[in-house]
Design an enzyme around this catalytic site. Structure first.
Site, short mmCIF file in Angstrom:
data_model
loop_
_atom_site.label_atom_id
_atom_site.label_comp_id
_atom_site.label_asym_id
_atom_site.label_seq_id
_atom_site.Cartn_x
_atom_site.Cartn_y
_atom_site.Cartn_z
N SER A 171 74.47 31.04 60.24
CA SER A 171 73.46 30.13 59.69
C SER A 171 72.81 30.78 58.48
O SER A 171 72.70 32.01 58.40
CB SER A 171 72.39 29.83 60.74
OG SER A 171 71.28 29.16 60.17
N VAL B 116 78.61 29.47 78.06
CA VAL B 116 78.90 30.67 77.28
C VAL B 116 78.08 31.87 77.74
O VAL B 116 78.38 33.01 77.35
CB VAL B 116 78.67 30.43 75.77
CG1 VAL B 116 79.56 29.32 75.27
CG2 VAL B 116 77.20 30.14 75.45
N GLY C 161 80.33 23.75 72.96
CA GLY C 161 79.28 22.80 72.56
C GLY C 161 79.79 21.76 71.59
O GLY C 161 79.06 21.32 70.70
N ALA D 86 67.74 36.50 64.05
CA ALA D 86 68.35 37.75 64.53
C ALA D 86 69.71 37.49 65.16
O ALA D 86 70.68 38.23 64.92
CB ALA D 86 67.42 38.43 65.54
N LYS E 30 71.80 34.95 64.59
CA LYS E 30 72.78 34.51 63.60
C LYS E 30 73.18 35.66 62.67
O LYS E 30 74.34 35.73 62.23
CB LYS E 30 72.22 33.33 62.81
CG LYS E 30 72.07 32.06 63.65
CD LYS E 30 73.40 31.62 64.26
CE LYS E 30 73.31 30.29 64.98
NZ LYS E 30 74.60 29.84 65.53
N ASN F 201 80.58 27.52 68.63
CA ASN F 201 79.60 26.61 68.05
C ASN F 201 78.32 26.49 68.89
O ASN F 201 77.25 26.21 68.34
CB ASN F 201 80.24 25.22 67.89
CG ASN F 201 79.23 24.15 67.59
OD1 ASN F 201 78.76 24.02 66.47
ND2 ASN F 201 78.88 23.36 68.60
N TYR G 272 66.24 33.25 66.47
CA TYR G 272 67.42 32.56 65.94
C TYR G 272 68.01 33.32 64.75
O TYR G 272 69.23 33.50 64.66
CB TYR G 272 67.01 31.15 65.53
CG TYR G 272 68.16 30.24 65.14
CD1 TYR G 272 68.92 29.60 66.12
CD2 TYR G 272 68.47 30.01 63.81
CE1 TYR G 272 69.96 28.76 65.77
CE2 TYR G 272 69.52 29.17 63.45
CZ TYR G 272 70.25 28.54 64.44
OH TYR G 272 71.29 27.71 64.08
#
Length: 250
Positions: A145, A69, A15, A160, A162, A95, A158
């Protein structure tokens, strides 16, 4: 002053055509690295266009390669193409990520699964395929993050994913230490990218109040931390998560 020279190294940035990935691609290329920017097909072909635009601006030593991915087969084909083109694989930057924000009560199963598949399982799949192809002494850096540590409203999926990146990083670093491959993560705060601009203005205002430095980060500031972790200067740093958030959390 010690400069970072990564001449003859080859990096894959998933990405890497926009946002933090683009800034990281640019920083690595400036340090002498061969860079491969991955993209996955979308109906409007926006991802491909952004990846190709990024590498065109960089010129020599930069290619755009299709690589989803979420698919081991796609990743394997992409990595084979990169190693055939440049002769080695030394750096992997995980990324690629997406947002599907919604409160738990309203979140659909596919909104949960899509984020997990891309933001966490995608890193597992990339590492699974990349590690056998990597040179000893290589570098893996994954994008975590601040959301994985403090949790943001409407981001159970999100956050969870990260948080899972951090655990994956710690465990994999131990497995690859014998090959002198370091495995680290970078956890940005809020950085003004295309993704961050989707956060409602009122929510961004509340976030800004919690940052001691009084501003959001820039993509280049995150890319510089990643560049450091990819360099010989960070040869004894592994299994770590570097927080880059202006003092918000750490």
């Amino acid at each position: 002053m010690t400069s970072i020279d990564l001449t003859s190294k080859t990096a894959v940035i998933t990405g890497g055509g926009q946002g933090l990935g683009k800034a990281t691609t640019t920083a690595l290329h400036a340090a002498g690295t061969n860079v491969a920017v991955t993209w996955f097909a979308d109906p409007e072909r926006i991802n491909q266009a952004r990846a190709e635009e990024t590498v065109q601006k960089l010129g020599d030593r930069a290619i755009a390669v299709e690589g989803d991915v979420r698919s081991r087969e796609s990743i394997a084909a992409m990595l084979d193409h990169v190693t055939q083109r440049f002769g080695s694989l030394d750096i992997v930057i995980n990324n690629a990520a997406i947002l599907k924000d919604r409160t738990l009560g309203k979140m659909e199963d596919d909104e949960w699964q899509t984020v997990i598949d891309t933001n966490l399982s995608g890193i597992f799949k990339v590492c699974k395929e990349a590690v056998p192809r990597m040179s000893d002494g290589g570098r893996i850096v994954s994008m975590a993050s601040i959301s994985g540590f403090v949790g943001f409203f409407g981001q159970t999926n999100y956050s969870a994913a990260k948080a899972g990146v951090v655990g994956l990083t710690k465990a994999l670093s131990k497995e690859l230490a014998r090959r002198q491959i370091t495995v680290n993560a970078v956890a940005p705060g809020v950085v003004m990218t295309e993704m961050a601009e989707t956060i409602p203005e009122a929510a961004r205002g509340e976030m800004l109040k919690q940052i001691p430095m009084g501003r959001f980060g820039t993509p280049d500031e995150i890319a510089n931390a990643i560049l450091f972790l990819c360099s010989p200067l960070a040869s004894y740093i592994t299994g770590q998560t570097i927080h880059v958030n202006g003092g918000w959390f750490g």
